[in-house]
Motif scaffolding. Structure first.
Motif: not given
Length: 342
Positions: A43-56, A307-314
């Motif tokens: 899991p990844v923490q960002a914006m106070g949210i726990t994301f189960p993986n980095r890909i959205g 490059a500095g991102a925390t999460l990635v979108q497709l």
């Protein structure tokens, strides 16, 4: 494997027709099959949210939230729907979406075609999905740019309790004058009003829903710095970099390159990643960056994090690679260093 079989049929159809057929199929799958689960990763923490993986999933594929349950079966860590506007609107005349397979790109000038925020709200309430849901909001095409903030506020009011986070889209090239909102004074006014409303809604509902801003890749370095300063000043929770590009430098001589609209897919990868890197340097970890633009394999996803991102979108990558791209990108980014988390 199934997508490899279906792709020749889909690519034989007009791009928007293929898109509509795919959404209808995903809608049906979502209603008939059990709920999907994210691909397993740390899991990844960002914006106070726990994301189960980095890909959205990036906004644009499912504008009205009609196929959330079907899309959830791809294994995304989060799904973003929209862009939605206060009132329904048809968008620009068809044809308005074009594939550029030689360069794995797509040009669209959809124009925020959607059924309106009330329809999206009804669709979200009906879904089985209980994962992380972003809702992307915009303005109606006929709302004067001076009154654009009213449209964003109207949408924010209606989606606030249903969203995990809300994205403010000021970077589509397909709504007249919209990118003007990226200007220093316009952005300052818009973010100030949105932040004030966010705080009011948080008090009212007892729940804080983060705000993110989606920006364009066609920005000068000074503009990126100004936007980063505004994000910090107004305590915006995250930034999505980037939307589609109006540049045609990477597609000269390619069929459909002369079509108006935003270019996505592989041709935008370098410009989008450069904006991510500049934001990362300027923001210095003060808020997370969600990278979108041209990811077509796991290496591309990892490059966004480097490059500095925390999460990635497709988005466009799914058109060319199919749903298997999600798991490939999740696995490629699963062991990324904690140093980029925010």
């Amino acid at each position: 494997m199934l997508y490899d079989i279906a792709r020749p049929l889909l690519f034989s159809l007009d791009a928007e027709t293929a898109h509509e057929l795919s959404l209808a199929s995903l809608n049906l799958a979502g209603r008939l099959l059990p709920a999907g689960k994210p691909v397993t990763a740390e899991p990844v923490q960002a914006m106070g949210i726990t994301f189960p993986n980095r890909i959205g999933l990036a906004a644009g594929l499912d504008k009205n939230g009609e196929a959330i349950d079907g899309l959830a079966r791809f294994g995304f860590g989060f799904i973003e729907i929209g862009t939605i506007t206060p009132r329904p609107q048809p968008g620009n005349p068809r044809p308005r979406m074009f594939r550029l397979p030689e360069v794995r790109g797509i040009i669209n000038r959809m124009g925020f075609n959607n059924h309106g925020v009330d329809a999206l709200v009804a669709n979200v309430k009906a879904t089985k999905f209980r994962g992380i849901l972003g809702i992307n909001i915009g303005k109606n095409f006929d709302t004067p740019i001076e009154q654009a903030a009213d449209d964003y506020l109207a949408c924010l009011d209606k989606v606030y309790t249903l969203a995990s986070y809300v994205t403010v889209n000021i970077s589509s090239p397909n709504t007249k004058n919209l990118r003007q909102l990226q200007g220093e004074s316009e952005l300052d006014d818009l973010l100030g009003r949105l932040k004030a409303r966010q705080e009011q809604l948080a008090d009212r509902h007892g729940r804080y829903v983060p705000l993110t801003l989606k920006i364009a890749p066609d920005l000068e370095p000074a503009q990126v710095i100004n936007i980063a300063d505004a994000l910090r000043r107004h305590r915006i929770d995250g930034v999505i970099a980037t939307n589609t590009t109006i540049s045609r430098d990477k597609v000269q001589g390619v069929r459909y390159a002369e079509q108006q609209g935003g270019l996505s897919g592989a041709p935008v990868f370098e410009a989008s990643t450069a904006v991510v890197a500049q934001l990362a340097q300027t923001l210095a970890g003060e808020l997370p960056i969600i990278a979108a633009g041209g990811v077509l394999d796991g290496r591309g996803a990892q490059a966004k994090l480097d490059a500095g991102a925390t999460l990635v979108q497709l988005y466009s990558g799914l058109i060319y690679r199919g749903p298997g791209l999600v798991a490939e990108c999740v696995h490629a980014t699963a062991d990324h260093s904690d140093s980029h988390r925010a």
